[in-house]
Design a protein around this motif. Structure first.
Motif: not given
Length: 77
Positions: A29-32, A34-44, A49-60
């Motif tokens: 998710i973190a890679d994606f 970055q590709r979209l130039a979105l700041t992870p702290g401003r994204v849900v 179907g499962s909400i992914i916590p921001r701290e897991r974006f780099a491993e999801a």
């Protein structure tokens, strides 16, 4: 037969906010974001179907055919 050192990166198709996207196989998710130039702290993010916590974006990891929904937060007043 040997593979070329410039072997083309293997891509998968995901569905993000209802649209198909081609991304490298091992993308997260973190890679994606970055590709979209979105700041992870401003994204849900919701993955299949499962909400992914921001701290897991780099491993999801994104998988072939997965469904990713992204909602960006905007401030205002």
């Amino acid at each position: 037969m040997t593979e070329s050192p410039e072997k083309q990166e293997e891509l998968i198709t995901i569905i993000a906010n209802g649209q198909p996207w081609r991304v490298p196989r091992e993308s997260t998710i973190a890679d994606f974001l970055q590709r979209l130039a979105l700041t992870p702290g401003r994204v849900v993010a919701m993955l299949d179907g499962s909400i992914i916590p921001r701290e897991r974006f780099a491993e999801a990891r994104l998988r072939e055919g997965c469904r990713l929904e992204l909602v960006t937060m905007v401030g205002g007043g």
